[in-house]
Design a protein around this motif. Structure first.
Motif, PDB file in Angstrom:
ATOM      1  N   SER A  14      15.908  40.718   8.108  1.00 60.24           N
ATOM      2  CA  SER A  14      14.483  40.502   7.881  1.00 60.24           C
ATOM      3  C   SER A  14      14.286  39.711   6.589  1.00 60.24           C
ATOM      4  O   SER A  14      15.153  39.715   5.707  1.00 60.24           O
TER       5      SER A  14
ATOM      6  N   TRP B 217      11.940  36.697  12.807  1.00 57.44           N
ATOM      7  CA  TRP B 217      11.093  37.601  12.046  1.00 57.44           C
ATOM      8  C   TRP B 217       9.868  36.859  11.536  1.00 57.44           C
ATOM      9  O   TRP B 217       9.925  35.673  11.228  1.00 57.44           O
TER      10      TRP B 217
ATOM     11  N   SER C 272       7.950  40.460   7.554  1.00 63.59           N
ATOM     12  CA  SER C 272       8.913  41.420   8.109  1.00 63.59           C
ATOM     13  C   SER C 272       8.260  42.508   8.946  1.00 63.59           C
ATOM     14  O   SER C 272       8.839  43.574   9.137  1.00 63.59           O
TER      15      SER C 272
ATOM     16  N   LEU D 187       8.321  40.722  15.200  1.00 62.66           N
ATOM     17  CA  LEU D 187       9.439  39.969  15.746  1.00 62.66           C
ATOM     18  C   LEU D 187       9.012  39.311  17.039  1.00 62.66           C
ATOM     19  O   LEU D 187       8.291  39.924  17.844  1.00 62.66           O
TER      20      LEU D 187
END
Length: 894
Positions: free
Chosen positions: A102, A149, A153, A156
């Motif tokens: 990430s 990502w 973070s 996704l």
């Protein structure tokens, strides 16, 4: 004996994905190892860490501290990249096709089969099980092929082989209702790339791109409801998410100000906080903005990457073409062909000015600057096995020849190949550097011996025979006037003149292939070994034919001279090493090496490794620079080091732990045996071609087709050639995995020369404080601590160097020369170190000449350092002279 693995040459890239970290560090897998290339300093190193099989996927943390590798057996290593040590290990249950850290470095997303797993990234803490599985998403019907990502973070976007891409939110929005991800539909082939995009005007995450294998790119835009008023629901009911069926139409509809019906939005207090944090992508809807075709059919997309700040996409195709496109308008900036094979990796660096491409089948790795259209890095390994090696006399260059008909010359210190010669039309079998280091000789199965000019990079002389022959061995005398080559088919040795290129003589007498050939270092006697169970000595200049014959009970595979020319070593098919006195013609002693070189069990073997007789012999030998020990290798995973005087095994180097190669294991697992043969040799799918990574095969001389193997393309581990650098500080081994470089490691070795109760670090410091440089120098040499020796060298004033150099006893001279040679490589005080070298040669000249054999490795190291400095100064002076002439000419014209 304190050699350690240092580098791997000959195969910069063999498959998997490459990563650029810290904007200038290129990290790429090489078999079961990882190579790190500094693109600014033009240096490459290979980490000492080994995986259990070939590495298929790698990922590097955003700060460049941690490296994650996953091999073909789904085993994962978590490595501290800066310290080059393994911190943690874990095994995944399914094949891993994609893995990525990430942006904040706290999580690792792993696409294991059809599952998307989110793991918490381990740190430096010592824990019982550092990997913590945070979440698992099991929404796909096919294996995961791509993921990306979001910058924060929290999200996704994941592509799959089931023709869909999905948007996942890492945070649990509400535990009472299961969150369903948004689906990106409309693809007609596997999704090979999925990326988030940022709107440059609003700086919000509102774009996405999905790339399919059939050469299409889909541009998606986010149509959210974040601009509407946020109404907090009292009962805290879960709002609708994309893909969730309406629970009750009447409860979820309301009348707006215009009298129209629309869906009612429910937000609780927790959701309102998430909206304020920027977690809004799960609230809205994604729409297809446009669909563009790359127009490369019938080629397929095999690699791709997206740079978020530049809003650019780089695509690699299966026909060797790559394209660079400006998004979202889909403007083609570059469309070039870099190979005839499929591109298996294509990535941006952090700034976006460099593009990295890898071609697994060609072993090719390129870094290209797209703005200036120039290469930053262009490295390519050998297609097939490396057969032969040669060190230059100054140890700065290393030449390799392979079954791909190419000769490559590498810089030993940086690990970079700077020239490739491809004039040979068959496998290169032998190499030899001339004494000047500017000329390289190569012998090949195509029936030619070629001489290469390393100044002009050209083939300036070709030696041939009246009828075509296959050459497998090569030698040149010390003066460089005579060239000799042994044949595979006619069992003859051909002799040419280096100056004229004419064939001078043909030496006949052997009744088998002449695989070993070497001139004596002290005279013009030529030693040759053959499969006819003999070693013959020839007086080439007098033309008297064979002057001595040493008979053995088995086929002789290779022969080498000791550096002083007073001993001859040869290996035979029964696994023994015989040492002869070439002057008296007597057998001195024999080393039994069958147990030491015993290879592992092949997949096709019907006997165990203990009962098998194949491979239990040495095919290559190499003396150390001082002649005290000898290295031996063959069809095994081991390289053996023997003490010549005592005939004992000093150490065994295991060249690999890679289970993807055959012959690494001694005992095979019976559960992998089936009625159709070993399970590992049954190829029941075509995934290697589908993913664009063809399996590389490894061949041997004498096969009908280079690279063909009897065990279904599974390479067999072996060592074909060994060479020790003239400095004695390193040795190289041509193995199935490439050229392994081992160097002397003195970082943790404490080996005092003459230690007693008075020789201590405190005594050295006391002598320096009392301004007694001679006493301090001798104490440091007796202590044999590198840091103290160098400190004492710099503590001597230039005026006192002659007196201190004269007072050094002879037994400490070698260690002092080694320290000076090391300082020449890394120290900027060139004149000071050269003054030391000059005074040592003046005061100990006679001792050096009388004991040249023992001091030869350290003197070669010193010569290597002086030669390198001389070349650097010559280039600098030449450049300055040219610049001054140009400035003077320009000023005169004005």
């Amino acid at each position: 004996m304190n050699f350690r693995f240092h580098n791997l040459l000959g195969a910069p890239y063999r498959g998997g994905n490459a990563v650029i970290t810290n904007n200038t560090q290129l990290v790429s897998p090489v078999g079961n190892r990882v190579s790190v290339t500094d693109l600014v300093k033009s240096q490459t190193i290979t980490l000492p860490v080994q995986s259990s099989s070939n590495i298929s996927r790698i990922a590097v943390s955003p700060d460049g501290t941690f490296l994650l590798t996953v091999d073909e057996k789904n085993r994962c290593l978590f490595v501290n990249l800066r310290r080059r040590v393994v911190l943690h290990r874990i095994s995944f249950k399914k094949p891993v096709n994609v893995v990525k850290f990430s942006p904040d470095g706290s999580f690792i997303a792993v696409g294991a089969g059809k599952l998307l797993q989110i793991w918490r990234s381990p740190g430096f803490r010592k824990e019982y099980f550092p990997f913590e599985l945070v979440r698992t998403f099991a929404d796909f019907d096919g294996k995961i092929t791509a993921l990306d990502w979001s910058p924060d973070s929290n999200y996704l976007i994941v592509g799959s082989k089931d023709l869909t891409a999905r948007l996942f939110c890492l945070r649990k929005l509400n535990g009472s209702v299961k969150y369903k991800p948004f689906l990106f539909l409309g693809h007609r082939d596997s999704v090979v790339g999925a990326f988030f995009g940022v709107d440059k005007k609003t700086n919000k995450l509102c774009k996405a791109y999905t790339i399919t294998r059939d050469c299409y790119i889909f541009s998606w835009t986010f149509r959210g409801d974040e601009g509407d008023a946020i109404n907090i629901d009292e009962d805290g009911s879960e709002p609708l998410s994309p893909g969730t069926p309406d629970r009750d139409a009447e409860e979820n509809m309301e009348i707006d100000g215009s009298g129209n019906m629309k869906k009612r939005k429910h937000y609780d207090s927790k959701d309102a906080e998430l909206l304020e944090e920027g977690l809004y992508l799960h609230r809205g809807k994604w729409e297809l903005l446009r669909k563009d075709n790359f127009m490369q059919a019938p080629a397929k997309i095999t690699a791709g990457d997206y740079h978020r700040e530049l809003d650019m996409v780089v695509i690699g195709f299966s026909n060797g073409v790559f394209g660079l496109y400006q998004m979202p308008d889909f403007v083609c900036i570059h469309l070039l062909s870099i190979s005839r094979e499929k591109i298996t990796t294509a990535v941006f660096n952090e700034l976006g000015n460099w593009l990295t491409f890898g071609c697994a089948r060609l072993g090719q790795l390129l870094v290209w600057e797209w703005r200036s259209e120039s290469y930053i890095l262009k490295q390519q390994g050998h297609y097939f096995d490396v057969n032969c090696l040669a060190y230059s006399p100054d140890s700065q260059l290393l030449a390799t020849g392979a079954d791909d008909n190419k000769v490559k010359v590498w810089t030993a210190s940086s690990g970079f190949c700077f020239v490739t010669f491809s004039e040979h039309t068959n496998a290169v079998t032998a190499l030899h550097f001339m004494a000047s280091s500017n000329c390289l000789l190569s012998a090949s199965l195509d029936g030619t011996v070629r001489a290469w000019d390393l100044f002009r990079y050209r083939n300036f002389r070709t030696f041939t025979t009246p009828s075509s022959r296959q050459f497998v061995s090569l030698a040149a005398d010390q003066s460089g006037e005579v060239i000799c080559a042994g044949t595979l088919d006619s069992f003859e040795i051909f002799v040419w003149s280096m100056r004229t290129g004419r064939l001078l003589d043909v030496l006949s007498g052997h009744e088998g292939p002449v695989h070993g050939l070497m001139f004596s270092p002290t005279n013009a006697v030529l030693a040759s070994s053959s499969w006819d169970k003999t070693v013959r000595l020839w007086d080439v200049f007098d033309g008297k034919g064979a002057v001595e014959t040493f008979t053995h009970t088995h086929d002789v595979l290779t022969v080498v001279y000791r550096p002083d020319g007073r001993q001859l070593a040869c290996s035979t098919l029964d696994g023994q090493i015989h040492f002869w006195d070439p002057i008296d013609g007597l057998l001195m002693y024999t080393i039994e090496g069958r147990r030491d070189i015993a290879g592992g069990r092949l997949m096709t073997d019907r006997r165990s490794a203990v009962n098998s007789s194949s491979g239990k012999c040495f095919t290559t030998l190499c003396y150390a620079a001082d002649g005290n020990y000898i290295l031996a290798g063959g069809s095994s995973r081991y390289i053996c080091m023997y003490d010549v005087a005592d005939q004992v095994l000093l150490r065994r180097f295991q060249i690999t732990h890679n289970l993807s190669l055959d012959g690494v294991l001694d005992v095979l697992n019976s559960k992998n045996m089936t009625e159709a043969g070993p399970l590992d040799l049954i190829d029941d799918d075509n995934s290697d071609l589908e993913e664009g990574v063809d399996k590389q095969t490894s061949g041997k001389i004498g096969d009908n087709l280079p690279g063909s193997m009897p065990n279904n393309g599974r390479p067999v581990i072996r060592t074909k050639c060994l060479r020790i650098a003239p400095t004695g500080r390193s040795f190289v081994a041509a193995t199935t995995e490439g050229v392994l470089v081992y160097s002397v490691d003195e970082s943790f070795i404490f080996d005092p020369t003459d230690l007693d109760i008075d020789v201590t670090p405190e005594a050295v410091e006391e002598a320096l404080s009392e301004r007694q440089p001679t006493r301090a120098m001798i104490l440091s040499l007796r202590l044999n601590e590198d840091s103290f020796i160098k400190k004492c060298i710099f503590a001597v004033s230039p005026a006192d160097i002659p007196a201190v150099a004269t007072s050094i006893p002879y037994q400490y001279l070698q260690r002092l020369i080694e320290a000076l040679a090391d300082l020449l490589e890394n120290c900027p005080h060139v004149e000071f170190i050269l003054r030391w070298c000059q005074e040592i040669c003046k005061s100990h000249g006679n001792s050096i000449q009388q004991n040249s054999r023992n001091l030869l490795p350290s003197l070669k190291s010193l010569q290597k350092g002086i030669t390198r400095i001389h070349q650097d100064l010559a280039n600098t002076c030449s450049s300055n002279e040219y610049m001054l002439r140009y400035l003077c000419t320009s000023s005169a014209k004005q």
